[in-house]
Design a protein around this motif. Structure first.
Motif, mmCIF file in Angstrom:
data_model
loop_
_atom_site.group_PDB
_atom_site.id
_atom_site.type_symbol
_atom_site.label_atom_id
_atom_site.label_comp_id
_atom_site.label_asym_id
_atom_site.label_seq_id
_atom_site.Cartn_x
_atom_site.Cartn_y
_atom_site.Cartn_z
ATOM 1 N N ALA A 1 38.994 16.679 -10.702
ATOM 2 C CA ALA A 1 39.580 18.103 -10.602
ATOM 3 C C ALA A 1 38.881 18.932 -9.557
ATOM 4 N N LYS A 2 37.655 18.457 -9.359
ATOM 5 C CA LYS A 2 36.842 19.277 -8.278
ATOM 6 C C LYS A 2 37.534 19.161 -6.975
ATOM 7 N N LYS A 3 38.124 17.951 -6.818
ATOM 8 C CA LYS A 3 39.062 17.749 -5.426
ATOM 9 C C LYS A 3 40.479 18.252 -5.455
ATOM 10 N N GLY A 4 41.110 18.219 -6.443
ATOM 11 C CA GLY A 4 42.360 18.594 -6.603
ATOM 12 C C GLY A 4 42.876 19.510 -7.956
ATOM 13 N N GLY A 5 41.921 20.088 -8.359
ATOM 14 C CA GLY A 5 42.337 20.902 -9.649
ATOM 15 C C GLY A 5 42.817 20.208 -10.787
ATOM 16 N N VAL A 6 43.865 20.695 -11.523
ATOM 17 C CA VAL A 6 44.213 20.217 -12.622
ATOM 18 C C VAL A 6 45.359 19.079 -12.238
ATOM 19 N N ARG A 7 45.878 19.108 -10.811
ATOM 20 C CA ARG A 7 46.436 17.870 -10.387
ATOM 21 C C ARG A 7 45.728 16.607 -10.307
ATOM 22 N N GLY A 8 44.443 16.751 -10.013
ATOM 23 C CA GLY A 8 43.404 15.737 -10.275
ATOM 24 C C GLY A 8 43.429 15.192 -11.708
ATOM 25 N N ARG A 9 43.513 15.875 -12.495
ATOM 26 C CA ARG A 9 43.445 15.533 -13.813
ATOM 27 C C ARG A 9 44.672 14.560 -14.438
ATOM 28 N N PHE B 1 52.308 15.076 -7.184
ATOM 29 C CA PHE B 1 52.898 14.747 -5.771
ATOM 30 C C PHE B 1 53.113 16.213 -4.965
ATOM 31 N N ARG B 2 53.028 17.234 -5.970
ATOM 32 C CA ARG B 2 53.519 18.511 -5.403
ATOM 33 C C ARG B 2 52.635 19.602 -6.054
#
Length: 616
Positions: free
Chosen positions: A384-392, A509-510
């Motif tokens: 999440a620190k790297k990609g926000g919620v998409r990371g989750r 992916f988006r």
């Protein structure tokens, strides 16, 4: 602070001590201490949950014995004739289909007597019934805790559930055995009380760790029962008791521990940092009776509690993303609960292990609760620190996919081709990814429907119980085929994650962050605002009309909502800190915290000071 000398402190009691927030919640966990009220509540919470789990899953480890037929009277004509025959050894008579009812001390699988004569379909139904009561209890226990406090609720739950737990040792028919198992299943509500207790005792910076640790240590009860119950049974056998006596005595000691801890909780613990629930209500009454009392708006105003709860559930149920997480949780936590009821019997039959050895092998699965669930949460936070919620979303995908693969592989392993060592190695890998997946699912919950977080969490949590029912019923086709089928569905639950699209967030992916609402204010306690759906328009509250400099409790991105834990919902381990209440301008959903495997949270009748509802 000397908190044992006096109960019922006021807010000033915590002033000047950096280890406590303004509501008296503790900012650190000191495992070596047993002080009231915080650390004592923490240790009672996980210990009580551990004992409840042991009691709940004490029966499956002795299934090999319960499947044996009932013994005949040794003075009967049948046994007299069998005992008079010339046998090569005791095992020969114990395995004889006619004379096995006259061998009350034979412990090998398929030999002797002393059980209830359970058959496969009866075991499957019994396991399914053993989780049904949990669904009802988890939905209702929050309201009970709101009415009488966590301390009294926990003490009462342990005492009440110890009664059917004692009774199971006296059952003599399949019907009575199954009925008692249903009543014992209500003990699963202990999870809700455990999480509620640590939630009201610890501050938002540490509450995630407190909840994860208390839940993980409590879940270890599944592993403890798998290893300990067969060992206790064997000790009774070694002392000369029969199979029938041994399994009954073995199942009688767990409820005895419930009674002991129930008494300790009642006399030696507190509901909240300010003392017992009785102290809290007295303090509220004195405050309202004061001549200078002014309503500060922190009571349960707004819509009626039932209306708040209903609207939250409706909003959550209308969101298709909620049901994606429902499926995801059904085939991680639901599978775990099902495994506790079937794995020991699987090792006993498929690998011809004795009851004690089968229970020990199965206990390896539960041991991963000690750290793997937290590992999933940590992975979710890191990504999440790297990609926000998409990371989750990626975190869930990376845990759920190998979870399904390892279960499919596990179901294909055999004693002759792979040996017990290879099977146990695969079991450990499967257990790790399963527990880690549980940790990643709830990392996504607050971003699905921000105005109905409690409703989403309740539906997703109920998915765990629904999954356990489905998995238990699937065992009717045979354990190995059932494990294979569950593995494929688990794999699907991971592969569907790329389809999860969250407005303002995007998907794996988006990126759709360009459409996310910008934060309005960031307080000192909030480092970033959650990238989630914008709140629907609502009438501005009085505090929202104030200049931002005069809004000390404003949410990041949600002005006008107090950040007090009583209304806020800090999500443990989630980047972004507190989240908005269920509905704008309404009273918060309180009671059962939306944790793993529980139903919809009831509405709290009288708010605890500084109460926050985290998820793990």
């Amino acid at each position: 602070l000397d908190q044992e000398s006096k109960m019922g402190w006021d807010e000033g009691h915590w002033a000047g001590n950096s280890d406590y927030d303004k509501n008296g919640k503790k900012r650190s966990i000191q495992l070596w201490r047993f002080d009231r009220p915080h650390m004592r509540a923490f240790h009672f919470a996980w210990l009580a949950f551990l004992l409840c789990f042991i009691t709940w899953f004490a029966i499956p480890p002795v299934y090999p014995t319960l499947k044996k037929p009932k013994c005949a009277d040794l003075s009967s004509d049948l046994c007299t004739g069998c005992l008079a025959k010339s046998w090569k050894d005791e095992d020969e008579m114990a395995f004889d289909k006619k004379c096995m009812v006259c061998a009350p001390k034979a412990i090998k699988n398929g030999a002797g007597c002393g059980g209830l004569g359970l058959v496969k379909d009866q075991v499957v139904l019994s396991n399914a019934v053993s989780v049904m009561g949990t669904i009802l209890a988890r939905i209702g226990i929050g309201g009970v805790a709101d009415a009488i406090g966590v301390r009294a609720s926990y003490s009462g739950l342990l005492l009440v559930c110890s009664i059917p737990a004692f009774c199971v040792a006296a059952t003599d028919t399949y019907d009575s055995f199954t009925g008692v198992r249903f009543l014992i299943s209500f003990i699963g509500a202990s999870f809700v009380l455990t999480q509620l207790w640590t939630s009201v005792m610890f501050a938002s910076n540490i509450v995630g760790t407190a909840n994860a640790t208390s839940a993980g240590w409590g879940n270890l009860g599944g592993a403890v029962s798998g290893a300990l119950i067969p060992a206790v049974f064997k000790s009774f056998i070694n002392q000369g008791y029969t199979n029938d006596q041994s399994w009954r005595y073995t199942l009688a000691w767990p409820p005895a521990t419930l009674v002991f801890v129930s008494v300790c909780i009642w006399f030696l613990s507190d509901d909240v940092p300010q003392g017992t629930y009785k102290d809290l209500k007295r303090k509220e009454a004195e405050k309202k009776a004061a001549a200078d009392y002014v309503d500060d708006g922190k009571d349960t105003g707004g819509e009626e509690p039932a209306s708040v709860a209903a609207r939250s559930i409706v909003l959550a149920s209308r969101n298709w993303r909620t049901w994606m997480l429902f499926i995801a949780y059904a085939y991680c936590f639901g599978v775990e609960v099902s495994v506790y009821g079937n794995l020991a019997l699987y090792f006993s039959t498929a690998y011809n292990l004795e009851q004690a050895d089968a229970g020990l092998a199965a206990s390896l699965f539960g041991l991963f609760n000690l750290f793997a669930r937290s590992a999933g949460g940590i992975l979710s936070d890191v990504l999440a620190k790297k990609g926000g919620v998409r990371g989750r979303i990626w975190a869930n995908f990376l845990c759920a996919t190998p979870m399904g693969v390892m279960l499919i592989i596990f179901s294909s392993l055999t004693k002759d081709a792979n040996g017990l060592g290879g099977t146990l190695g695969c079991l450990c890998a499967w257990a790790f990814f399963l527990a880690a997946t549980e940790g990643t699912v709830f990392g996504l919950v607050p971003f699905i429907e921000p105005t109905a977080v409690g409703g989403v969490a309740g539906i997703v949590g109920a998915g765990g119980n629904a999954g356990a029912l489905m998995c238990n019923f699937s065992m009717r086709i045979g354990q190995r085929p059932a494990f294979c089928a569950i593995g494929w569905i688990s794999l699907f639950s991971g592969l569907m994650m790329p389809l999860l699209w969250i407005p303002g967030v995007g998907s794996m992916f988006r990126d759709d962050s360009a459409n996310a609402p910008a934060p309005i204010i960031v307080t000192k306690d909030v480092e970033e605002a959650p990238k989630a759906r914008a709140l629907p328009a609502a009438e501005p509250t009085p505090s929202a009309q104030m200049p931002t400099s005069q809004q000390p409790y404003a949410y990041a991105g949600y002005p006008g909502y107090p950040q007090s834990g009583m209304y806020g919902m800090p999500m443990a381990g989630s980047v972004g800190g507190p989240y908005p209440p269920m509905m704008p301008g309404m009273a918060p959903m309180m009671g059962s915290p939306p944790m793993m495997g529980m139903g919809s949270p009831p509405v709290m009748g009288m708010p605890y000071p500084g109460y926050g509802v985290p998820t793990v």
